[in-house]
Design a protein around this motif. Structure first.
Motif, PDB file in Angstrom:
ATOM      1  N   GLY A  27       0.789  -1.225   0.000  1.00 17.85           N
ATOM      2  CA  GLY A  27       0.000   0.000   0.000  1.00 17.85           C
ATOM      3  C   GLY A  27       0.820   1.273   0.000  1.00 17.85           C
ATOM      4  N   ASP A  28       0.243   2.282  -0.614  1.00 12.76           N
ATOM      5  CA  ASP A  28       0.735   3.663  -0.579  1.00 12.76           C
ATOM      6  C   ASP A  28      -0.041   4.335   0.559  1.00 12.76           C
ATOM      7  N   LYS A  29       0.632   4.548   1.671  1.00 13.52           N
ATOM      8  CA  LYS A  29      -0.057   4.994   2.888  1.00 13.52           C
ATOM      9  C   LYS A  29      -0.308   6.500   2.857  1.00 13.52           C
ATOM     10  N   ARG A  30      -1.530   6.898   3.170  1.00 15.97           N
ATOM     11  CA  ARG A  30      -1.868   8.308   3.346  1.00 15.97           C
ATOM     12  C   ARG A  30      -1.955   8.603   4.841  1.00 15.97           C
ATOM     13  N   ILE A  31      -1.025   9.418   5.310  1.00 22.72           N
ATOM     14  CA  ILE A  31      -0.976   9.826   6.711  1.00 22.72           C
ATOM     15  C   ILE A  31      -1.482  11.260   6.791  1.00 22.72           C
ATOM     16  N   LEU A  32      -2.551  11.478   7.526  1.00 28.03           N
ATOM     17  CA  LEU A  32      -3.118  12.817   7.650  1.00 28.03           C
ATOM     18  C   LEU A  32      -2.469  13.552   8.819  1.00 28.03           C
ATOM     19  N   MET A  33      -2.100  14.812   8.564  1.00 29.55           N
ATOM     20  CA  MET A  33      -1.435  15.650   9.564  1.00 29.55           C
ATOM     21  C   MET A  33      -2.317  16.854   9.876  1.00 29.55           C
ATOM     22  N   ILE A  34      -2.562  17.084  11.160  1.00 29.74           N
ATOM     23  CA  ILE A  34      -3.348  18.235  11.600  1.00 29.74           C
ATOM     24  C   ILE A  34      -2.459  19.111  12.471  1.00 29.74           C
ATOM     25  N   LYS A  35      -2.133  20.272  11.978  1.00 30.77           N
ATOM     26  CA  LYS A  35      -1.211  21.209  12.634  1.00 30.77           C
ATOM     27  C   LYS A  35       0.052  20.484  13.087  1.00 30.77           C
ATOM     28  N   GLY A  36       0.633  19.738  12.171  1.00 28.18           N
ATOM     29  CA  GLY A  36       1.926  19.105  12.409  1.00 28.18           C
ATOM     30  C   GLY A  36       1.890  17.806  13.173  1.00 28.18           C
ATOM     31  N   GLN A  37       0.696  17.362  13.574  1.00 32.37           N
ATOM     32  CA  GLN A  37       0.580  16.123  14.339  1.00 32.37           C
ATOM     33  C   GLN A  37      -0.159  15.074  13.518  1.00 32.37           C
ATOM     34  N   PRO A  38       0.315  13.830  13.526  1.00 36.26           N
ATOM     35  CA  PRO A  38      -0.344  12.813  12.708  1.00 36.26           C
ATOM     36  C   PRO A  38      -1.599  12.255  13.364  1.00 36.26           C
ATOM     37  N   VAL A  39      -2.617  11.997  12.543  1.00 35.85           N
ATOM     38  CA  VAL A  39      -3.731  11.169  12.981  1.00 35.85           C
ATOM     39  C   VAL A  39      -3.163   9.767  13.248  1.00 35.85           C
ATOM     40  N   PRO A  40      -3.578   9.075  14.303  1.00 41.15           N
ATOM     41  CA  PRO A  40      -2.939   7.803  14.674  1.00 41.15           C
ATOM     42  C   PRO A  40      -3.117   6.676  13.667  1.00 41.15           C
ATOM     43  N   TYR A  41      -4.010   6.857  12.702  1.00 37.31           N
ATOM     44  CA  TYR A  41      -4.283   5.814  11.714  1.00 37.31           C
ATOM     45  C   TYR A  41      -4.089   6.385  10.313  1.00 37.31           C
ATOM     46  N   CYS A  42      -3.708   5.520   9.393  1.00 36.67           N
ATOM     47  CA  CYS A  42      -3.529   5.943   8.006  1.00 36.67           C
ATOM     48  C   CYS A  42      -4.376   5.051   7.109  1.00 36.67           C
ATOM     49  N   LEU A  43      -4.436   5.414   5.825  1.00 40.90           N
ATOM     50  CA  LEU A  43      -5.111   4.576   4.853  1.00 40.90           C
ATOM     51  C   LEU A  43      -4.073   4.060   3.865  1.00 40.90           C
ATOM     52  N   ALA A  44      -3.873   2.747   3.870  1.00 44.44           N
ATOM     53  CA  ALA A  44      -2.970   2.107   2.903  1.00 44.44           C
ATOM     54  C   ALA A  44      -3.775   1.830   1.639  1.00 44.44           C
ATOM     55  N   ARG A  45      -3.357   2.451   0.542  1.00 45.08           N
ATOM     56  CA  ARG A  45      -4.067   2.289  -0.727  1.00 45.08           C
ATOM     57  C   ARG A  45      -3.351   1.207  -1.536  1.00 45.08           C
ATOM     58  N   LEU A 100       0.434  25.182   7.255  1.00 44.61           N
ATOM     59  CA  LEU A 100      -0.243  24.071   6.582  1.00 44.61           C
ATOM     60  C   LEU A 100      -0.951  23.238   7.642  1.00 44.61           C
ATOM     61  N   LEU A 101      -2.205  23.570   7.920  1.00 45.32           N
ATOM     62  CA  LEU A 101      -2.928  22.957   9.029  1.00 45.32           C
ATOM     63  C   LEU A 101      -3.400  21.550   8.710  1.00 45.32           C
ATOM     64  N   PHE A 102      -3.704  21.274   7.439  1.00 43.62           N
ATOM     65  CA  PHE A 102      -4.216  19.954   7.079  1.00 43.62           C
ATOM     66  C   PHE A 102      -3.482  19.456   5.845  1.00 43.62           C
ATOM     67  N   VAL A 103      -2.740  18.359   6.019  1.00 38.80           N
ATOM     68  CA  VAL A 103      -1.817  17.873   4.999  1.00 38.80           C
ATOM     69  C   VAL A 103      -1.889  16.353   4.957  1.00 38.80           C
ATOM     70  N   GLY A 104      -1.616  15.784   3.789  1.00 40.41           N
ATOM     71  CA  GLY A 104      -1.529  14.334   3.648  1.00 40.41           C
ATOM     72  C   GLY A 104      -0.137  13.915   3.224  1.00 40.41           C
ATOM     73  N   LEU A 105       0.520  13.095   4.041  1.00 42.77           N
ATOM     74  CA  LEU A 105       1.814  12.529   3.665  1.00 42.77           C
ATOM     75  C   LEU A 105       1.580  11.210   2.950  1.00 42.77           C
ATOM     76  N   ASP A 106       2.291  10.993   1.856  1.00 45.61           N
ATOM     77  CA  ASP A 106       2.239   9.706   1.160  1.00 45.61           C
ATOM     78  C   ASP A 106       3.520   8.945   1.457  1.00 45.61           C
ATOM     79  N   VAL A 107       3.371   7.744   1.987  1.00 49.52           N
ATOM     80  CA  VAL A 107       4.504   6.937   2.431  1.00 49.52           C
ATOM     81  C   VAL A 107       4.362   5.536   1.845  1.00 49.52           C
ATOM     82  N   ILE A 108       5.418   5.077   1.188  1.00 45.08           N
ATOM     83  CA  ILE A 108       5.478   3.698   0.696  1.00 45.08           C
ATOM     84  C   ILE A 108       6.573   2.986   1.480  1.00 45.08           C
ATOM     85  N   GLY A 109       6.205   1.906   2.166  1.00 41.36           N
ATOM     86  CA  GLY A 109       7.177   1.226   3.020  1.00 41.36           C
ATOM     87  C   GLY A 109       7.695   2.185   4.079  1.00 41.36           C
TER      88      GLY A 109
END
Length: 316
Positions: A207-225, A267-276
């Motif tokens: 999966g290509d993981k989408r990690i959501l960041m809110i004011k620099g802090q990650p949501v504890p769960y991501c979505l692996a696409r 950048l208050l709301f951002v999505g990081l894309d992470v593979i592996g």
């Protein structure tokens, strides 16, 4: 009553089941905030004042009746406390012009999510290169000879445009691929357009993981696409399927590396894309995947964002 506007693609055409902007609107409505709807063409400048043709909006958690719009009012953008800039790419001149208009209201105290200057500065693929400790081996260039040398060195690479979205025009080129020349000629337009090359990451199968960041802090769960069979792209728009999962230790480390810069840039709301174990992109325009994560873990990502907005505005 706080007034929050949204600039988005036509609300009548969104995907009810997965639209992240709709989740944000529900969260804002639940707090009793007034909602105002705009499309990019509604923004304009009259005699040096940023204006918009905006419509009062109400939203509902009903797939058959999820919004109502009242009559258009022409108002100063700065009359809004907050504007969510949720127009999807392409990131073209029209997008840039919209940020110029929104920035006029920003200077008068309206909170734009995300900050206009940073929307322009932070190309979603180039921005990731500011964190080389998080990225796979990569090259940004328009020079076909240099790109071919990168391919020769790594054997299995991804070539992609810097302005694509949803997995469009992404090519995996393996060792001895006979099409490498034509792929590069096409993507670089014969050496006149800059692209990105990245070492291929076989972990894409997980999966290509989408990690959501809110004011620099990650949501504890991501979505692996997860890519569909025969695909190398995990993007949902390219046929991938989503699997929500907790962040790994490496995911959290990447978030720690990037988070302070996101806060610095507004950048208050951002999505990081992470593979592996590697950061591949940083999405700043209209990150998605809120709904899928909420559904899997019974959390409220949009509500967390609204809480941060309230803090930024001093409402809490």
């Amino acid at each position: 009553m706080p007034a929050i506007g949204i600039v988005m693609d036509p609300i009548a055409e969104i995907a009810y089941k997965k639209d992240s902007s709709l989740a944000m609107l529900w969260a804002a409505s639940a707090r009793g905030w007034d909602l105002w709807y705009m499309e990019p063409s509604d923004l304009h400048v009259a005699n040096g004042v940023a204006m918009a043709s905006m419509r009062p909006l109400r939203v509902f958690e009903d797939p058959n009746h999820y919004y109502e719009l009242d009559e258009t009012q022409v108002k100063e953008l700065s009359s809004l406390d907050v504007v969510l800039m949720r127009k999807d790419p392409p990131f073209n001149n029209e997008y840039i012009y919209a940020t110029y208009i929104l920035e006029m209201a920003e200077r008068l105290g309206t909170l734009i999510v995300n900050r206009c200057q940073s929307l322009r500065d932070c190309n979603e693929k180039m921005f990731a290169t500011q964190f080389p400790q998080c990225c796979p081996e990569l090259l940004v260039s328009a020079d076909n000879a240099r790109l071919k040398e990168f391919h020769k060195t790594h054997g299995d690479v991804i070539f992609k445009p810097l302005d694509g979205m949803g997995g469009s025009a992404i090519f995996r080129v393996k060792e001895d691929d006979p099409n490498v020349n034509v792929i590069l000629e096409t993507l670089t337009k014969f050496g006149t357009q800059t692209i990105m090359a990245q070492r291929y990451l076989p972990q894409i199968v997980d999966g290509d993981k989408r990690i959501l960041m809110i004011k620099g802090q990650p949501v504890p769960y991501c979505l692996a696409r997860i890519p569909s069979s025969g695909e190398t792209r995990g993007n949902l728009a390219a046929g991938g399927s989503g699997r929500a999962q907790p962040l790994s230790d490496r995911d959290r480390w990447i978030a720690e590396q990037v988070g302070p810069t996101l806060v610095e840039k507004g950048l208050l709301f951002v999505g990081l894309d992470v593979i592996g174990d590697y950061l591949t992109e940083i999405n700043v325009t209209s990150p998605t995947c809120i709904r899928e994560i909420n559904a899997a873990y019974d959390c409220d990502v949009a509500g967390q964002l609204m809480d941060v907005i309230a803090q930024e505005k001093g409402w809490s």
